[in-house]
Design a protein around this motif. Structure first.
Motif, PDB file in Angstrom:
ATOM      1  N   ALA A  70       0.820  -1.208   0.000  1.00  0.00           N
ATOM      2  CA  ALA A  70       0.000   0.000   0.000  1.00  0.00           C
ATOM      3  C   ALA A  70       0.855   1.260   0.000  1.00  0.00           C
ATOM      4  CB  ALA A  70      -0.924  -0.020   1.218  1.00  0.00           C
ATOM      5  N   LEU A  71       1.921   1.263   0.796  1.00  0.00           N
ATOM      6  CA  LEU A  71       2.790   2.446   0.856  1.00  0.00           C
ATOM      7  C   LEU A  71       3.533   2.661  -0.456  1.00  0.00           C
ATOM      8  CD1 LEU A  71       4.170   1.921   4.463  1.00  0.00           C
ATOM      9  CD2 LEU A  71       2.850   3.906   3.687  1.00  0.00           C
ATOM     10  N   ALA A  72       3.968   1.563  -1.085  1.00  0.00           N
ATOM     11  CA  ALA A  72       4.637   1.700  -2.378  1.00  0.00           C
ATOM     12  C   ALA A  72       3.697   2.314  -3.404  1.00  0.00           C
ATOM     13  CB  ALA A  72       5.129   0.335  -2.858  1.00  0.00           C
ATOM     14  N   ALA A  73       2.455   1.854  -3.407  1.00  0.00           N
ATOM     15  CA  ALA A  73       1.468   2.416  -4.342  1.00  0.00           C
ATOM     16  C   ALA A  73       1.195   3.880  -4.035  1.00  0.00           C
ATOM     17  CB  ALA A  73       0.171   1.610  -4.263  1.00  0.00           C
ATOM     18  N   PHE A  74       1.228   4.254  -2.750  1.00  0.00           N
ATOM     19  CA  PHE A  74       0.964   5.643  -2.356  1.00  0.00           C
ATOM     20  C   PHE A  74       2.093   6.570  -2.776  1.00  0.00           C
ATOM     21  CE2 PHE A  74       1.364   9.138   0.694  1.00  0.00           C
ATOM     22  CZ  PHE A  74       0.097   9.701   0.609  1.00  0.00           C
ATOM     23  N   VAL A  75       3.331   6.117  -2.595  1.00  0.00           N
ATOM     24  CA  VAL A  75       4.492   6.978  -2.858  1.00  0.00           C
ATOM     25  C   VAL A  75       4.810   7.073  -4.346  1.00  0.00           C
ATOM     26  CG1 VAL A  75       6.975   7.234  -2.456  1.00  0.00           C
ATOM     27  CG2 VAL A  75       5.481   6.521  -0.580  1.00  0.00           C
ATOM     28  N   ALA A  76       4.630   5.989  -5.099  1.00  0.00           N
ATOM     29  CA  ALA A  76       5.079   5.932  -6.499  1.00  0.00           C
ATOM     30  C   ALA A  76       4.184   6.740  -7.424  1.00  0.00           C
ATOM     31  CB  ALA A  76       5.120   4.478  -6.961  1.00  0.00           C
ATOM     32  N   ARG A  77       4.768   7.195  -8.525  1.00  0.00           N
ATOM     33  CA  ARG A  77       3.961   7.796  -9.591  1.00  0.00           C
ATOM     34  C   ARG A  77       3.193   6.730 -10.344  1.00  0.00           C
ATOM     35  NH1 ARG A  77       6.945  11.810 -13.597  1.00  0.00           N
ATOM     36  NH2 ARG A  77       8.047   9.859 -13.972  1.00  0.00           N
ATOM     37  N   GLU A  78       3.853   5.607 -10.619  1.00  0.00           N
ATOM     38  CA  GLU A  78       3.208   4.481 -11.300  1.00  0.00           C
ATOM     39  C   GLU A  78       2.630   3.546 -10.244  1.00  0.00           C
ATOM     40  OE1 GLU A  78       5.709   3.145 -14.881  1.00  0.00           O
ATOM     41  OE2 GLU A  78       7.165   4.059 -13.516  1.00  0.00           O
ATOM     42  N   ARG A  79       1.461   3.875  -9.748  1.00  0.00           N
ATOM     43  CA  ARG A  79       0.933   3.202  -8.563  1.00  0.00           C
ATOM     44  C   ARG A  79       0.613   1.732  -8.815  1.00  0.00           C
ATOM     45  NH1 ARG A  79      -2.732   7.568  -5.159  1.00  0.00           N
ATOM     46  NH2 ARG A  79      -1.027   9.054  -4.846  1.00  0.00           N
ATOM     47  N   ALA A  80      -0.011   1.435  -9.931  1.00  0.00           N
ATOM     48  CA  ALA A  80      -0.368   0.040 -10.216  1.00  0.00           C
ATOM     49  C   ALA A  80       0.890  -0.815 -10.363  1.00  0.00           C
ATOM     50  CB  ALA A  80      -1.226  -0.042 -11.476  1.00  0.00           C
ATOM     51  N   PHE A  81       1.889  -0.263 -11.046  1.00  0.00           N
ATOM     52  CA  PHE A  81       3.137  -1.000 -11.204  1.00  0.00           C
ATOM     53  C   PHE A  81       3.789  -1.259  -9.847  1.00  0.00           C
ATOM     54  CE2 PHE A  81       7.749  -0.844 -11.237  1.00  0.00           C
ATOM     55  CZ  PHE A  81       8.057  -1.914 -12.081  1.00  0.00           C
ATOM     56  N   PHE A 122       4.666  -4.820  -8.357  1.00  0.00           N
ATOM     57  CA  PHE A 122       6.089  -5.150  -8.210  1.00  0.00           C
ATOM     58  C   PHE A 122       6.387  -5.659  -6.800  1.00  0.00           C
ATOM     59  CE2 PHE A 122      10.711  -4.042  -8.253  1.00  0.00           C
ATOM     60  CZ  PHE A 122      11.051  -4.697  -9.433  1.00  0.00           C
ATOM     61  N   VAL A 123       5.701  -5.067  -5.804  1.00  0.00           N
ATOM     62  CA  VAL A 123       5.910  -5.479  -4.417  1.00  0.00           C
ATOM     63  C   VAL A 123       4.944  -6.602  -4.033  1.00  0.00           C
ATOM     64  CG1 VAL A 123       5.884  -4.727  -2.003  1.00  0.00           C
ATOM     65  CG2 VAL A 123       6.736  -3.182  -3.777  1.00  0.00           C
ATOM     66  N   GLY A 124       3.668  -6.400  -4.305  1.00  0.00           N
ATOM     67  CA  GLY A 124       2.647  -7.309  -3.802  1.00  0.00           C
ATOM     68  C   GLY A 124       2.573  -8.638  -4.514  1.00  0.00           C
ATOM     69  N   TRP A 125       3.019  -8.709  -5.768  1.00  0.00           N
ATOM     70  CA  TRP A 125       2.967  -9.959  -6.523  1.00  0.00           C
ATOM     71  C   TRP A 125       4.317 -10.658  -6.583  1.00  0.00           C
ATOM     72  CZ3 TRP A 125      -0.337  -8.455 -11.445  1.00  0.00           C
ATOM     73  CH2 TRP A 125      -1.668  -8.248 -11.043  1.00  0.00           C
ATOM     74  N   ALA A 173      10.544  -0.037  -6.622  1.00  0.00           N
ATOM     75  CA  ALA A 173       9.178   0.113  -7.121  1.00  0.00           C
ATOM     76  C   ALA A 173       8.715   1.568  -7.117  1.00  0.00           C
ATOM     77  CB  ALA A 173       8.223  -0.736  -6.281  1.00  0.00           C
ATOM     78  N   VAL A 174       9.160   2.362  -6.128  1.00  0.00           N
ATOM     79  CA  VAL A 174       8.641   3.721  -5.994  1.00  0.00           C
ATOM     80  C   VAL A 174       9.469   4.755  -6.740  1.00  0.00           C
ATOM     81  CG1 VAL A 174       7.638   3.133  -3.757  1.00  0.00           C
ATOM     82  CG2 VAL A 174       9.882   4.239  -3.841  1.00  0.00           C
ATOM     83  N   GLU A 175      10.650   4.372  -7.193  1.00  0.00           N
ATOM     84  CA  GLU A 175      11.514   5.319  -7.895  1.00  0.00           C
ATOM     85  C   GLU A 175      11.493   5.052  -9.397  1.00  0.00           C
ATOM     86  OE1 GLU A 175      14.831   5.984  -4.346  1.00  0.00           O
ATOM     87  OE2 GLU A 175      15.289   4.650  -6.010  1.00  0.00           O
ATOM     88  N   ASP A 176      11.558   6.111 -10.172  1.00  0.00           N
ATOM     89  CA  ASP A 176      11.629   5.969 -11.633  1.00  0.00           C
ATOM     90  C   ASP A 176      13.074   5.692 -12.028  1.00  0.00           C
ATOM     91  OD1 ASP A 176       8.897   6.486 -11.901  1.00  0.00           O
ATOM     92  OD2 ASP A 176       9.239   8.656 -11.926  1.00  0.00           O
ATOM     93  N   ASP A 177      13.518   4.500 -11.726  1.00  0.00           N
ATOM     94  CA  ASP A 177      14.920   4.126 -11.916  1.00  0.00           C
ATOM     95  C   ASP A 177      14.960   2.741 -12.551  1.00  0.00           C
ATOM     96  OD1 ASP A 177      17.624   3.498 -11.721  1.00  0.00           O
ATOM     97  OD2 ASP A 177      17.863   4.517  -9.787  1.00  0.00           O
ATOM     98  N   ARG A 178      15.112   2.709 -13.855  1.00  0.00           N
ATOM     99  CA  ARG A 178      15.070   1.446 -14.592  1.00  0.00           C
ATOM    100  C   ARG A 178      16.173   0.490 -14.141  1.00  0.00           C
ATOM    101  NH1 ARG A 178      12.845  -0.406 -19.323  1.00  0.00           N
ATOM    102  NH2 ARG A 178      14.049  -1.966 -20.489  1.00  0.00           N
ATOM    103  N   ALA A 179      17.373   1.031 -13.908  1.00  0.00           N
ATOM    104  CA  ALA A 179      18.488   0.181 -13.480  1.00  0.00           C
ATOM    105  C   ALA A 179      18.183  -0.483 -12.140  1.00  0.00           C
ATOM    106  CB  ALA A 179      19.768   1.007 -13.388  1.00  0.00           C
TER     107      ALA A 179
END
Length: 273
Positions: free
Chosen positions: A51-62, A66-69, A248-254
């Motif tokens: 839930a916190l990852a979805a709250f903090v991230a711009r791409e909430r569903a992703f 990424f964390v929950g699955w 998951a919460v950062e826009d960091d592909r690497a």
């Protein structure tokens, strides 16, 4: 707790040790109940992380997926009940509180995370440098008050013995674990000390580069966690939770690719192939 561990010094901080005393009082002498309560707490922490990852991230569903699955995290926290999920839930809570302007509570959450497991402290310099570069205010008073409160309660309860938790950490780093990259290199004939020193040196260089990035206004916490996992001689499968939520919460592909690769590598420790 396994018999081999009963006389060893804890590697965890005073907040987890105090929580464990409360847990032991609540469950009594039932090993089965003790295990299930820890599993339930681990599952709740994973739900909070998602839930916190979805709250903090711009791409909430992703971020939620990424964390929950993540099967590796599900097995080791909902199934294993390890406390690393508690630590990372507080790290994500600190990020979430920071984004909503609750700076003092964010500082307290950072203290809580560090006082569960010391590894969380490695993210703080990056976050502080990013805040300085961006001109963002931080909760120094909340951090200081929480740190003093934790230290005071821990000293009252354990004397100075709670500081001994740093000793087993150093011991683990010397011994190594089978799945760590330094241990893999040692299996090829490189002396263990040389392998550990090589990866430690590479991490230091990487961390200095991350500090430079943070000084310029970008704290790459997910990538930092990835580098810790790549360099540590004591790599356990559930340590992947250090990197996955932050990536998951950062826009960091690497950071995301490294975290995903580490999970795939460590999954073999859970599901033999």
């Amino acid at each position: 707790m396994g018999a081999n561990w009963r006389d060893t010094t804890t590697v965890y901080g005073p907040v987890f040790t105090l929580a464990s005393e409360g847990h032991a009082t609540a469950v009594g002498d039932s090993p089965r109940m003790a295990a299930w309560v820890y599993k339930a707490l681990g599952a709740v922490a994973m739900l909070a992380l998602t839930a916190l990852a979805a709250f903090v991230a711009r791409e909430r569903a992703f971020a939620a997926a990424f964390v929950g699955w993540n099967p590796l995290l599900a097995v080791h926290f909902a199934g294993g009940g390890h406390n690393d999920a508690w630590m990372m839930a507080l790290v994500l809570a600190a990020l979430a509180l920071g984004t909503t302007g609750r700076r003092q509570w964010a500082g307290a959450a950072w203290v809580g995370a560090i006082a569960i497991k010391w590894v969380a402290v490695i993210f703080l310099p990056l976050r502080a440098l990013e805040a300085r570069a961006q001109g963002r205010r931080v909760g120094h008073l909340g951090f200081a008050a929480a740190a003093v409160a934790v230290a005071a309660v821990a000293t009252w309860r354990y004397g100075t013995g709670w500081l001994d938790a740093f000793g087993p950490v150093a011991k683990n780093l010397r011994e190594g674990a089978h799945y760590s990259l330094p241990s893999r290199l040692s299996s090829l004939g490189v002396p263990h000390g040389v392998a550990v020193g090589l990866f430690a040196a590479l991490f230091v260089l990487g961390y200095l580069w991350l500090l430079r990035q943070a000084w310029r206004g970008r704290a790459r916490l997910g990538l930092c966690a990835d580098l810790v996992l790549l360099a540590t001689p004591w790599l356990i499968a559930w340590y992947a939770v250090w990197a996955v939520p932050l990536a998951a919460v950062e826009d960091d592909r690497a950071a995301r690719l490294l975290a995903l690769g580490l999970c795939a590598y460590l999954l073999r420790d859970v599901v033999p192939l």
